[in-house]
Design a protein around this motif. Structure first.
Motif, mmCIF file in Angstrom:
data_model
loop_
_atom_site.group_PDB
_atom_site.id
_atom_site.type_symbol
_atom_site.label_atom_id
_atom_site.label_comp_id
_atom_site.label_asym_id
_atom_site.label_seq_id
_atom_site.Cartn_x
_atom_site.Cartn_y
_atom_site.Cartn_z
ATOM 1 N N MET A 75 18.976 -23.390 35.017
ATOM 2 C CA MET A 75 17.552 -23.562 34.691
ATOM 3 C C MET A 75 17.346 -24.424 33.447
ATOM 4 O O MET A 75 16.448 -25.262 33.412
ATOM 5 N N MET A 76 18.155 -24.210 32.421
ATOM 6 C CA MET A 76 17.990 -24.976 31.181
ATOM 7 C C MET A 76 18.289 -26.456 31.427
ATOM 8 O O MET A 76 17.549 -27.327 30.962
ATOM 9 N N MET A 77 19.353 -26.735 32.155
ATOM 10 C CA MET A 77 19.687 -28.127 32.461
ATOM 11 C C MET A 77 18.578 -28.752 33.295
ATOM 12 O O MET A 77 18.161 -29.878 33.045
ATOM 13 N N THR A 78 18.095 -28.015 34.278
ATOM 14 C CA THR A 78 17.015 -28.517 35.126
ATOM 15 C C THR A 78 15.802 -28.875 34.281
ATOM 16 O O THR A 78 15.222 -29.950 34.438
ATOM 17 N N SER A 79 15.440 -28.002 33.364
ATOM 18 C CA SER A 79 14.289 -28.241 32.495
ATOM 19 C C SER A 79 14.482 -29.499 31.655
ATOM 20 O O SER A 79 13.579 -30.337 31.550
ATOM 21 N N GLN A 80 15.658 -29.636 31.063
ATOM 22 C CA GLN A 80 15.937 -30.797 30.212
ATOM 23 C C GLN A 80 15.913 -32.100 31.009
ATOM 24 O O GLN A 80 15.351 -33.103 30.566
ATOM 25 N N VAL A 81 16.518 -32.089 32.183
ATOM 26 C CA VAL A 81 16.568 -33.296 33.004
ATOM 27 C C VAL A 81 15.171 -33.642 33.522
ATOM 28 O O VAL A 81 14.773 -34.810 33.521
ATOM 29 N N LEU A 82 14.412 -32.642 33.919
ATOM 30 C CA LEU A 82 13.042 -32.890 34.379
ATOM 31 C C LEU A 82 12.186 -33.476 33.255
ATOM 32 O O LEU A 82 11.384 -34.379 33.485
ATOM 33 N N ARG A 83 12.363 -32.955 32.057
ATOM 34 C CA ARG A 83 11.612 -33.478 30.911
ATOM 35 C C ARG A 83 11.930 -34.963 30.705
ATOM 36 O O ARG A 83 11.035 -35.781 30.496
ATOM 37 N N ALA A 84 13.208 -35.313 30.783
ATOM 38 C CA ALA A 84 13.613 -36.718 30.625
ATOM 39 C C ALA A 84 13.053 -37.573 31.753
ATOM 40 O O ALA A 84 12.597 -38.699 31.522
ATOM 41 N N MET A 85 13.060 -37.043 32.973
ATOM 42 C CA MET A 85 12.537 -37.820 34.107
ATOM 43 C C MET A 85 11.018 -37.931 34.047
ATOM 44 O O MET A 85 10.457 -38.926 34.505
ATOM 45 N N GLU A 86 10.381 -36.942 33.479
ATOM 46 C CA GLU A 86 8.937 -37.026 33.290
ATOM 47 C C GLU A 86 8.604 -38.138 32.293
ATOM 48 O O GLU A 86 7.683 -38.932 32.512
ATOM 49 N N THR A 87 9.403 -38.237 31.236
ATOM 50 C CA THR A 87 9.228 -39.296 30.242
ATOM 51 C C THR A 87 9.419 -40.671 30.872
ATOM 52 O O THR A 87 8.732 -41.629 30.514
ATOM 53 N N LYS A 88 10.348 -40.766 31.827
ATOM 54 C CA LYS A 88 10.609 -42.040 32.515
ATOM 55 C C LYS A 88 9.589 -42.336 33.614
ATOM 56 O O LYS A 88 9.666 -43.367 34.273
ATOM 57 N N GLY A 89 8.656 -41.411 33.848
ATOM 58 C CA GLY A 89 7.630 -41.633 34.857
ATOM 59 C C GLY A 89 8.091 -41.386 36.283
ATOM 60 O O GLY A 89 7.506 -41.923 37.225
ATOM 61 N N LEU A 90 9.127 -40.558 36.463
ATOM 62 C CA LEU A 90 9.655 -40.284 37.804
ATOM 63 C C LEU A 90 9.056 -39.029 38.424
ATOM 64 O O LEU A 90 8.951 -38.916 39.646
#
Length: 155
Positions: A75-90
C-alpha cells in the motif's frame, strides 16, 4: 548429508526452486524494463497503470486499496508511485462519491494513451520470454495462481 557448514538442502543451486524463481524473475525483469524504457515507465508504474486501465473496464470506482490488492503491491509503495504519476499527469485522484475517506483513481487522457502504447510492447516481450513454456501455458498459469493464492497477503 547436511552439516553446519553447508546448510543447503540441495547439492546444486539449479535444484533450488526459490533460486530458480529468483533467476527467472531477474531475467524477465530485464526484458520488461527494456520494453518499458521507450515509454518512460518503471515496472511498478506499468503494473499500476495497466491494472488501472483493466479495472476501469470492470469497476465503476477504483480506490488505491483496490488497485494495490489487484497488483499485489504494498500500500505504501502504491501510494508513493501514484503520487508521482499524479504529478506527471498520468492519473487523477478524485473524491469518492460514497466514501468520504477514499479517493477514486482515474487515468488521465495522457496516462491512458501512454499505457495503451506500452501494453503491446510488454505483451510482445512476455510472449518472447515465455515462449519455452507456451505449450504448457494453462498448467504454468495454474501453478502461478496456486502460488499467489497460498501466499499470505500482509495487510
Amino acid at each position: 548429508m547436511r552439516n553446519e557448514r553447508e546448510p543447503f538442502s540441495v547439492e546444486d543451486a539449479d535444484d533450488s526452486t526459490g533460486f530458480l524463481l529468483w533467476q527467472v524473475t531477474a531475467i524477465w525483469q530485464r526484458a520488461i524494463a527494456a520494453a518499458l524504457r521507450p515509454h518512460d515507465f518503471t515496472q511498478v508504474q506499468y503494473a499500476l497503470l495497466a491494472s488501472l486501465l483493466w479495472m476501469s473496464g470492470r469497476e465503476e470506482w477504483i480506490t488505491q486499496t483496490m488497485l494495490a490488492r489487484h497488483a499485489k503491491l504494498d500500500m505504501m509503495m502504491t501510494s508513493q508511485v501514484l503520487r508521482a504519476m499524479e504529478t506527471k499527469g498520468l492519473v487523477e485522484r478524485r473524491a469518492h462519491p460514497t466514501d468520504t475517506r477514499a479517493k477514486v483513481l482515474m487515468l488521465t487522457e495522457s496516462g491512458a494513451e501512454r499505457i495503451r502504447k506500452a501494453i503491446p510492447e510488454v505483451e510482445k516481450a512476455d510472449a518472447e520470454f515465455f515462449q519455452a513454456v507456451c505449450s504448457q501455458r494453462r498448467e504454468f498459469h495454474a501453478s502461478l495462481r496456486a502460488l499467489i493464492e497460498q501466499a499470505k497477503d500482509p495487510k
